[in-house]
Write a protein that holds these residues in place. Structure first.
Motif, PDB file in Angstrom:
ATOM      1  N   ASP A 360       0.834  -1.198   0.000  1.00 35.03           N
ATOM      2  CA  ASP A 360       0.000   0.000   0.000  1.00 35.03           C
ATOM      3  C   ASP A 360       0.870   1.249   0.000  1.00 35.03           C
ATOM      4  OD1 ASP A 360      -2.243  -1.537   0.086  1.00 35.03           O
ATOM      5  OD2 ASP A 360      -2.562  -1.343   2.247  1.00 35.03           O
ATOM      6  N   LEU A 361       0.327   2.293  -0.615  1.00 37.34           N
ATOM      7  CA  LEU A 361       0.895   3.636  -0.560  1.00 37.34           C
ATOM      8  C   LEU A 361      -0.229   4.550  -0.091  1.00 37.34           C
ATOM      9  CD1 LEU A 361       3.210   5.661  -1.157  1.00 37.34           C
ATOM     10  CD2 LEU A 361       2.250   5.877  -3.462  1.00 37.34           C
ATOM     11  N   SER A 362      -0.140   5.103   1.104  1.00 34.35           N
ATOM     12  CA  SER A 362      -1.255   5.838   1.688  1.00 34.35           C
ATOM     13  C   SER A 362      -0.777   7.140   2.315  1.00 34.35           C
ATOM     14  CB  SER A 362      -1.975   4.981   2.739  1.00 34.35           C
ATOM     15  OG  SER A 362      -1.077   4.670   3.805  1.00 34.35           O
ATOM     16  N   LYS A 363      -1.769   8.050   2.486  1.00 33.98           N
ATOM     17  CA  LYS A 363      -1.507   9.341   3.105  1.00 33.98           C
ATOM     18  C   LYS A 363      -2.815   9.916   3.619  1.00 33.98           C
ATOM     19  CE  LYS A 363       0.227  14.005   2.256  1.00 33.98           C
ATOM     20  NZ  LYS A 363       0.714  14.983   1.263  1.00 33.98           N
ATOM     21  N   LYS A 364      -2.730  10.602   4.771  1.00 34.61           N
ATOM     22  CA  LYS A 364      -3.885  11.313   5.285  1.00 34.61           C
ATOM     23  C   LYS A 364      -4.073  12.604   4.494  1.00 34.61           C
ATOM     24  CE  LYS A 364      -3.996   9.544  10.007  1.00 34.61           C
ATOM     25  NZ  LYS A 364      -5.318   8.903   9.788  1.00 34.61           N
ATOM     26  N   LEU A 365      -5.286  12.854   4.118  1.00 31.89           N
ATOM     27  CA  LEU A 365      -5.574  14.013   3.282  1.00 31.89           C
ATOM     28  C   LEU A 365      -5.572  15.287   4.103  1.00 31.89           C
ATOM     29  CD1 LEU A 365      -8.489  12.591   1.071  1.00 31.89           C
ATOM     30  CD2 LEU A 365      -6.032  12.591   0.620  1.00 31.89           C
ATOM     31  N   SER A 366      -5.089  16.341   3.478  1.00 28.41           N
ATOM     32  CA  SER A 366      -5.085  17.667   4.091  1.00 28.41           C
ATOM     33  C   SER A 366      -5.669  18.639   3.069  1.00 28.41           C
ATOM     34  CB  SER A 366      -3.658  18.081   4.485  1.00 28.41           C
ATOM     35  OG  SER A 366      -3.650  19.382   5.021  1.00 28.41           O
ATOM     36  N   LEU A 367      -6.964  18.869   3.188  1.00 26.16           N
ATOM     37  CA  LEU A 367      -7.675  19.721   2.234  1.00 26.16           C
ATOM     38  C   LEU A 367      -7.604  21.182   2.664  1.00 26.16           C
ATOM     39  CD1 LEU A 367     -10.858  17.527   1.650  1.00 26.16           C
ATOM     40  CD2 LEU A 367      -8.746  17.567   0.324  1.00 26.16           C
ATOM     41  N   PRO A 368      -7.705  22.094   1.716  1.00 26.08           N
ATOM     42  CA  PRO A 368      -7.739  23.529   2.067  1.00 26.08           C
ATOM     43  C   PRO A 368      -8.895  23.837   2.993  1.00 26.08           C
ATOM     44  CG  PRO A 368      -7.396  23.240  -0.294  1.00 26.08           C
ATOM     45  CD  PRO A 368      -7.738  21.886   0.260  1.00 26.08           C
ATOM     46  N   LEU A 369      -8.741  24.900   3.746  1.00 27.30           N
ATOM     47  CA  LEU A 369      -9.754  25.287   4.713  1.00 27.30           C
ATOM     48  C   LEU A 369     -11.088  25.565   4.010  1.00 27.30           C
ATOM     49  CD1 LEU A 369     -10.333  25.915   7.701  1.00 27.30           C
ATOM     50  CD2 LEU A 369      -9.722  28.309   7.211  1.00 27.30           C
ATOM     51  N   GLY A 370     -12.138  24.961   4.498  1.00 28.30           N
ATOM     52  CA  GLY A 370     -13.466  25.164   3.937  1.00 28.30           C
ATOM     53  C   GLY A 370     -13.812  24.237   2.789  1.00 28.30           C
ATOM     54  N   ARG A 371     -12.896  23.355   2.388  1.00 27.51           N
ATOM     55  CA  ARG A 371     -13.156  22.420   1.292  1.00 27.51           C
ATOM     56  C   ARG A 371     -13.370  21.017   1.836  1.00 27.51           C
ATOM     57  NH1 ARG A 371     -11.831  24.173  -3.878  1.00 27.51           N
ATOM     58  NH2 ARG A 371     -11.943  26.451  -3.902  1.00 27.51           N
ATOM     59  N   THR A 372     -14.415  20.374   1.365  1.00 26.62           N
ATOM     60  CA  THR A 372     -14.699  18.980   1.687  1.00 26.62           C
ATOM     61  C   THR A 372     -15.043  18.240   0.399  1.00 26.62           C
ATOM     62  OG1 THR A 372     -17.002  19.556   2.151  1.00 26.62           O
ATOM     63  CG2 THR A 372     -15.499  19.466   4.043  1.00 26.62           C
ATOM     64  N   LEU A 373     -14.829  16.940   0.389  1.00 23.73           N
ATOM     65  CA  LEU A 373     -15.018  16.159  -0.831  1.00 23.73           C
ATOM     66  C   LEU A 373     -16.476  15.914  -1.172  1.00 23.73           C
ATOM     67  CD1 LEU A 373     -12.158  13.481  -0.551  1.00 23.73           C
ATOM     68  CD2 LEU A 373     -12.219  15.603  -1.877  1.00 23.73           C
ATOM     69  N   ASP A 374     -17.399  16.265  -0.295  1.00 22.60           N
ATOM     70  CA  ASP A 374     -18.804  16.074  -0.640  1.00 22.60           C
ATOM     71  C   ASP A 374     -19.265  17.062  -1.706  1.00 22.60           C
ATOM     72  OD1 ASP A 374     -18.446  18.140   1.202  1.00 22.60           O
ATOM     73  OD2 ASP A 374     -20.557  18.059   1.802  1.00 22.60           O
TER      74      ASP A 374
END
Length: 618
Positions: A360-374
């Protein structure tokens, strides 16, 4: 003075060569008669013409004379010249001025008589009447159809006034679609059999239309309405497409290669779609930068590998699906690494010889402030592979307690060289069947997994088959695709039916490659695969919408054009590929998804119920 009324009568005899003709006029409230001398018409003549000052008077033959006077004609056979009729004497003049006409005037009068007789025959002839009625109908139809061809004007206010008069307030206002006035559509292949109809349907509904053509010669200009903005360019040359996509909101791609030569197929059907989608995406990104990144069509960059620091935070792990005892028995070894090479590539490579093993190659996501994947509908990865397939795993759950996180997976394949892989959130399935569907809002970890099972043997560029247990994946970026309600790019492809068998595979290969480029572009797409095209009126027969390349019947170009226009604002058409043809009876076991009657009514939205039962992201 002016003659208020005139009644002309003559008394003719079979043996006379002249006649006494009287003209009646009103003068001072009294009715007066004045004799004039006119030549006797020839036996085959029907009308006589006498000339007054600046006008001619056509006199029909008469058999009677007025009761007030009747003078017999002379028996001499000398020619009598036509007399010019003067008005009655006035108070200032007491005489009748008679002016003889010249031979030239007499010849002109004879020609006018012949022309008048000819017109009279046409007017009463049924054939002539039918011809005249058709001419009038054609003239009315040209004026009506010309309403869609708004003339070019140099001033913007004049163009707006014409639009309001002819479209929004004119006889075509009932066809206008809400929102069309603010939508600019680029039609590629506007001179094709489908493109010409698409252009006129768009204009009739109030869209602003741009047409991309290779050569803007007079023949091409005459084929398009005058209000269409013509842009010269070639889909095979990316440098010529920036002006074409400028200011466009949607694209309808009707272009197709004019021949089945491999070079033409690759340039138009394959690379042409890729070049245009890339230019359209670049334009959207440029507009997003001008709008401070708030464009609804801009993708969200999750990670981009362009420096050695970009690989920091990614973790490589090893595992197995079996218990420790079983895995140790079949342990053949495994190894993997993720590094940024001196060539500027982020490479994830290694091998898995252990039965049931994976890396596996994995990483915890760090999205810009106020952005969500929904707010997005999926992920797109730009990768370079060697034909191996991988598993993309998303871990979703509360960050405060990762023990409650759920795992969701989706498979994707690569090819030799770089490619873009589109993975919609709807394609992810829970690892445990009892878990709820994926909620993109809760996603916090991204994992790329390689496992040797289900791998196909792939030949290298040297022709040697590579070991399916080894892998090499070059990562360029991972981005989130923006969600949307409508399609951005409509591609008219084909099913392969009706193509010469010797060229069918070659044509379909180029068409399918172009379709794949569109699916992986990140744009909202609609791919239409019509059956063999027919030049006949549309809206007359029922249509079948299907998926699976099972149709064999044809369809009219007008019906395909209507589907393109209706799909622009239909949410059910977004991210779908489908086949369409005329209604027919399917063989047993090959029943089709849906059969919808296409009624010739502009208010009949047949597309939504037809596409609602079809699968997305196909």
């Amino acid at each position: 003075m002016t003659v208020a009324k005139a009644v002309i009568s003559s008394s003719l005899s079979n043996s006379s060569t002249s006649s006494n003709t009287y003209i009646m006029y009103q003068w001072g409230g009294q009715r007066c008669w004045r004799p004039i001398s006119l030549p006797v018409p020839k036996p085959n003549s029907q009308n006589l013409t006498i000339t007054t000052r600046n006008r001619s008077l056509l006199i029909p033959r008469a058999s009677g004379a007025p009761s007030e006077s009747n003078n017999g004609g002379s028996s001499s056979k000398t020619k009598t010249k036509n007399k010019i009729i003067d008005p009655p004497p006035s108070a200032s003049s007491s005489g009748n001025d008679k002016i003889d006409t010249s031979n030239k005037i007499q010849e002109e009068q004879e020609q006018e008589q012949k022309q008048q007789r000819r017109l009279d025959l046409v007017d009463v002839n049924p054939v002539g009447l039918g011809r005249r009625s058709r001419q009038l109908f054609d003239e009315v139809w040209r004026k009506f159809s010309g309403l869609g061809q708004i003339s070019r004007t140099s001033r913007a206010d004049e163009r707006d006034a014409l639009d309001a008069l002819l479209i929004r307030e004119g006889p075509m206002c009932e066809f206008v679609i809400p929102g069309a006035q603010n939508t600019t559509v680029l039609v590629v292949g506007a001179t094709s059999s489908i493109g010409r109809i698409v252009v006129r349907k768009l204009m009739l509904r109030g869209y602003t239309v741009k047409a991309l053509v290779r050569k803007a010669d007079q023949e091409v200009v005459d084929m398009l309405p005058r209000s269409v903005e013509i842009v010269t360019g070639d889909v095979g040359d990316p440098a010529t497409l920036s002006d074409a996509v400028q200011g466009c909101n949607k694209i309808i791609y009707c272009a197709t290669a004019r021949s089945t030569i491999s070079g033409d197929l690759y340039r138009v059907d394959n690379r042409g779609v890729y070049n245009l989608t890339k230019s359209f995406q670049d334009y959207n990104n440029k507009m997003a930068q001008l709008r401070a990144g708030k464009s609804s069509k801009s993708k969200l960059t999750i990670t981009k590998f362009k420096s050695p620091e970009s690989v920091d935070g990614w973790e490589v792990r090893q595992g197995t699906y079996f218990q420790d005892v079983v895995s140790s028995k079949y342990d053949g070894g495994m190894d993997a690494k993720f590094e940024f090479t001196f060539t500027g590539d982020a490479v994830f490579s290694g091998y898995v010889f252990t039965r049931g093993g994976y890396v596996d190659l994995s990483k915890k996501l760090s999205l810009p402030l106020g952005r969500t994947l929904d707010r997005y509908e999926g992920l797109v990865l730009s990768v370079g592979g060697n034909g191996r397939s991988y598993i993309l795993i998303l871990e979703a759950g509360p960050l405060a307690d990762t023990s409650q996180s759920k795992l969701y997976f989706s498979r994707f394949s690569t090819k030799a060289g770089f490619c873009r892989v589109r993975v919609p959130f709807s394609s992810f399935r829970p690892v445990k069947p009892d878990d709820p569907p994926l909620d993109p809002f809760l996603v916090h970890t991204l994992t790329i997994r390689f496992e040797p099972r289900r791998q196909k043997a792939v030949e290298s560029r040297t022709g040697v088959k590579e070991d399916p247990r080894s892998f090499k994946l070059i990562l360029e970026y991972v981005k989130a695709l923006p969600t949307g309600q409508e399609t951005d790019f409509i591609l008219v492809s084909c099913t392969g039916s009706g193509i010469e068998p010797t060229r069918r595979e070659q044509v379909l290969k180029a068409k399918r490659a172009g379709e794949e480029s569109l699916r992986k572009s990140g744009l909202g797409y609609t791919i239409i695969r019509p059956g063999p095209l027919k030049e006949e009126p549309g809206g007359q027969r029922a249509l079948i919408f299907d998926q699976g390349n099972r149709i064999s019947q044809g369809i009219s170009c007008a019906d395909v054009a209507d589907i393109c226009v209706k799909a622009l604002h239909d949410s059910t058409a977004r991210n779908k590929s489908f086949d369409v043809c005329y209604e027919y009876i399917a063989d047993q076991g090959k029943e089709l998804y849906e059969l919808v009657a296409h009624l010739p009514d502009k208010a009949n939205n047949y597309l939504t119920p037809a596409l609602s039962v079809l699968e997305k992201n196909t």
